[in-house]
Scaffold this active site. Structure first.
Site, PDB file in Angstrom:
ATOM      1  CG  HIS A  47      -1.871   1.131   1.296  1.00  0.00           C
ATOM      2  ND1 HIS A  47      -3.035   1.167   0.567  1.00  0.00           N
ATOM      3  CD2 HIS A  47      -1.824   2.293   1.984  1.00  0.00           C
ATOM      4  CE1 HIS A  47      -3.673   2.302   0.816  1.00  0.00           C
ATOM      5  NE2 HIS A  47      -2.952   3.000   1.682  1.00  0.00           N
ATOM      6  CD  GLU A  69      -3.409  -1.641  -1.772  1.00  0.00           C
ATOM      7  OE1 GLU A  69      -3.006  -1.021  -0.801  1.00  0.00           O
ATOM      8  OE2 GLU A  69      -3.975  -1.116  -2.747  1.00  0.00           O
ATOM      9  CG  ASN A 369      -5.936  11.285   7.725  1.00  0.00           C
ATOM     10  OD1 ASN A 369      -6.812  10.478   7.461  1.00  0.00           O
ATOM     11  ND2 ASN A 369      -6.028  12.123   8.740  1.00  0.00           N
TER      12      ASN A 369
END
Length: 780
Positions: A47, A69, A369
């Site tokens: 990832h 993935e 994020n």
């Protein structure tokens, strides 16, 4: 362009390291296909590579990694069982990733027309659909370091660590370079430049009376052309060595060894200071103390300076990590159609090399994020009355013995209730746990594995992996994560990381008779409470500290320490933090703060649950160092099984009548023992007798004694020595010791107080006086 090149180099170094580690982990996974922890680790690495690759617009790498993935994701969810055939395909995709990375290193992009990933992608897609296509074994080329031998040129020679090559490999490299130089086409201008340089050198070397003619120049050209291959190799090797000698490369193991020696020096310094303090108390006012003090102070200062200097050799500026984020934020904001400004400060702050290498991945995920989940779209920001352009702040600064990395955004913040609801839906917490959860605890839910607030899975987010990577890596460094968020205003994440992992500041605490060193970097605060401050929720002990509800455990329960000390009126609690987790740990006493050197326990004791190592304190005693990460897991198990209040009740021994108390008489005279025995019998207490100090000490360890009547003059061990030995044990530090003797001088009484006697009864005495002394000390 320089910043872009530096970013690319950092990406390649990290990617190659992760690929090599993944290669080994996949082989291990093939042997242990049910190892979920290993599978999660491999998934996180894939990832991370995918995310970093997408930021740098390496589409082929991202495309391949995304499909790999997906296969790993199905495996960790139990929807796909890893078999050797499946592993062949996964390993084939790893080989393709390596080839792409090598092409990126050489060319700066991943177009690589000779590398076709589509066949591998089709196989990976087939695996995702439950089919089992056949695997293909790729051909392997001879490699030197990370390069194929036939790819080595003078331009990329710096990519190879020549000091690590064997003589055979070095010879092959030199052969390849000579071939490359001899076959490389040169322009007329380049040839002229070389000739002019050689002529200039000849002019400098020639005697003053020797004229430089065109004939000399032609000779130089001829000699250059007639150089044999062996001579070219020799000259090339000499040139390479002279270039490499301009900088000194030191093996990290040597720095570690130097750090270990400094650690020994710090231990010796602590021991010297302790001895000096003892000598100062004993010889107060003596002239030699001043000179001794100067020597001890000088050694202490030099040792500290030397320690700092050695630590600095391992330090790197955190800007090495920060420099890649402007490009990341720029590309990601374009992909998400957002306007975002990144403000960086504190990039000169230095950290240990080993820590720098570990924080890269967590920071990538934190920045992603903030950009993806934190900052709103321009339309949403205008509607909320904010500037169209969002801002992300990234800064680093020192705070005590910690480095704080702060990531802040002015986005929409986090909704605690929404996070709780999402966690309940995913089965991460129960509704009752959500009800008792504060806002700060709710913010920490984002670090749970598999937790994501994204509406759909994209190449940026949605799998619930990113923040789990942050938590895992920060915990490995004994770091702490703090989160604060205001809805509509933005969020602030603080990563608190220790400066170094070798010599640390620790809080020394006592649990029953045992001492432990807790890394100060994990100690958030210490508090003093009473038993009534402990609450029970769903059968578990908790402490309500301001606006937080913290799980509470007794350190003696965690390490299964025998409870021999009765609890005090007040209880002492250490609030520990690791990553996103906090816990309250009840201890019996605080000793203080001390600089400690972490020592390994050796092969036989290595791996003890909850223990990271040991240290030697100034008094020469060995103290165990707590592994906060492992302790958290043990504490969680203990918290689920045992209430902290139960431990306190266990330690409390209720004595309701005189016969519950035991008094030991220690006297070599049978007559004196009989007189004291008769007086105590009238009180109704239990009496045991010993003839001398040595016998009394052995009996004390086998009996629960509440008070002792001790004679001073006795054979084998006198009363003073007995008192000194007894006071060495924490278990007996409050045991009433009452001297009963005919020695009544002031110096005798002073010595009795010094060794730990509570009271001094001089013979002869009355029966009533003896009984009153016992009543007062036992509280009956």
């Amino acid at each position: 362009m320089d910043e872009l090149q530096e970013l690319l180099e950092d990406f390649l170094i990290e990617a190659f390291e992760m690929i090599e580690e993944m290669d080994q982990d996949l082989v291990e996974l093939e042997n242990n296909p049910d190892d979920l922890e290993l599978l999660n680790k491999i998934f996180r690495v894939a990832h991370t590579i995918k995310g970093s690759g997408s930021f740098l617009s390496f589409d082929k790498l991202t495309h391949l990694t995304h499909h790999m993935e997906a296969v790993l994701d199905k495996a960790r969810k139990g929807e796909l069982h890893i078999t050797p055939d499946i592993m062949d395909i996964i390993l084939e995709s790893i080989d393709a990733m390596k080839a792409i990375l090598e092409y990126i290193r050489d060319n700066g992009n991943d177009t690589a027309p000779e590398i076709d990933v589509e066949p591998i992608v089709q196989k990976l897609d087939a695996l995702s659909k439950g089919e089992t296509p056949s695997s293909v074994t790729p051909e392997k080329e001879e490699k030197i370091g990370d390069l194929n031998l036939d790819e080595i040129t003078a331009d990329n020679l710096d990519d190879i660590d020549l000091s690590e090559l064997s003589s055979e490999e070095l010879d092959k490299v030199l052969d390849q370079l000579v071939n490359d130089i001899n076959t490389a086409p040169e322009s007329e201008e380049e040839i002229e430049e070389v000739e002019e340089e050689n002529v200039q050198n000849e002019e400098e070397k020639a005697p003053e009376n020797t004229p430089v003619t065109s004939q000399n120049q032609s000779v130089v050209k001829k000699e250059k052309k007639e150089l044999s291959k062996a001579e070219q190799k020799k000259a090339l090797k000499k040139n390479i060595v002279s270039t490499k000698e301009q900088t000194i490369r030191v093996d990290v193991k040597r720095l570690d060894q130097l750090m270990n020696l400094i650690g020994e020096l710090v231990l010796a310094k602590n021991r010297l200071i302790k001895i000096y303090n003892d000598v100062e108390e004993r010889y107060e006012g003596e002239k030699f103390l001043e000179e001794l003090n100067q020597v001890v102070s000088s050694i202490s200062i030099v040792t500290t300076d030397l320690q700092i200097a050695v630590m600095k050799t391992r330090m790197l500026p955190i800007g090495k990590v920060f420099n890649k984020f402007p490009r990341i934020v720029r590309d990601l904001s374009r992909d998400l159609h957002k306007k975002i400004k990144l403000i960086i400060s504190g990039e000169d702050t230095e950290l240990d090399k080993s820590i720098i290498e570990e924080i890269g991945d967590p920071l990538v995920h934190m920045i992603r994020n903030a950009v993806d989940h934190g900052i709103e779209t321009p339309q949403e920001r205008i509607k909320a009355g904010k500037p169209e352009e969002g801002t992300v702040w990234l800064k680093a600064y020192n705070e005590g013995n910690m480095i704080v990395i702060e990531i802040k955004d002015d986005g929409h913040g986090m909704d605690a209730e929404k996070l709780k609801q999402k966690a309940i839906e995913k089965g991460i917490i129960t509704p009752s746990e959500a009800e008792n959860m504060g806002d700060k605890e709710a913010f920490m839910l984002i670090f749970k594995p598999g937790f994501s607030t994204a509406a759909k899975v994209t190449s940026v987010s949605g799998r619930g992996v990113g923040m789990d990577v942050v938590k895992t890596n920060i915990e490995k460094l004994n770091g702490i994560i703090e989160v604060d968020s205001v809805k509509g205003k933005g969020s602030t994440f603080k990563l608190k990381i220790p400066l170094t992992l070798a010599i640390i500041q620790a809080l020394l605490v006592g649990s029953q008779e045992d001492l432990f060193a807790v890394p100060l970097s994990n100690v958030i605060e210490t508090v003093r409470i009473v038993e009534e401050d402990i609450y029970t929720i769903e059968g578990k002990s908790v402490l309500k500290l301001r606006n937080e509800v913290l799980p509470l455990v007794n350190m003696a329960d965690v390490f299964d320490v025998e409870k021999i000390l009765e609890p005090e009126k007040y209880l002492y609690v250490v609030i520990l933090g690791l990553g996103a987790t906090k816990i309250g740990l009840i201890v019996d006493r605080f000793i203080g703060q001390e600089e400690i050197v972490i020592k390994s326990l050796g092969e036989f004791l290595k791996g003890l649950p909850g223990i990271a190592g040991a240290t030697i304190r100034g008094d020469g005693r060995v103290t165990l160092i707590v592994d906060v990460g492992s302790l958290m897991k043990l504490a969680k198990e203990t918290h689920n099984k045992k209430l902290a209040t139960d431990s306190i009740k266990e330690a409390k021994k209720k004595k309701e009548k005189p016969s519950d108390y035991t008094v030991m008489i220690v006297d070599d005279s049978a007559m004196d023992r009989k007189i004291m025995h008769q007086a105590l019998d009238e009180l109704g207490v239990t009496v045991v007798e010993a003839k001398d100090g040595l016998e009394a000490l052995n009996m004390l360890k086998q009996n629960d004694v509440d008070a002792m009547l001790v004679d001073i003059e006795m054979p084998r061990m006198d009363g003073y020595t007995l008192a000194q030995e007894i006071r060495k044990y924490n278990k007996y530090r409050k045991l009433p010791l009452i001297a009963v003797t005919s020695r009544a001088t002031k110096s005798d009484r002073v010595r009795g107080v010094e060794v730990g006697m509570n009271e001094y009864i001089t013979k002869p005495y009355t029966k009533e006086y003896l009984q009153n002394v016992i009543r007062r000390n036992l509280g009956i």
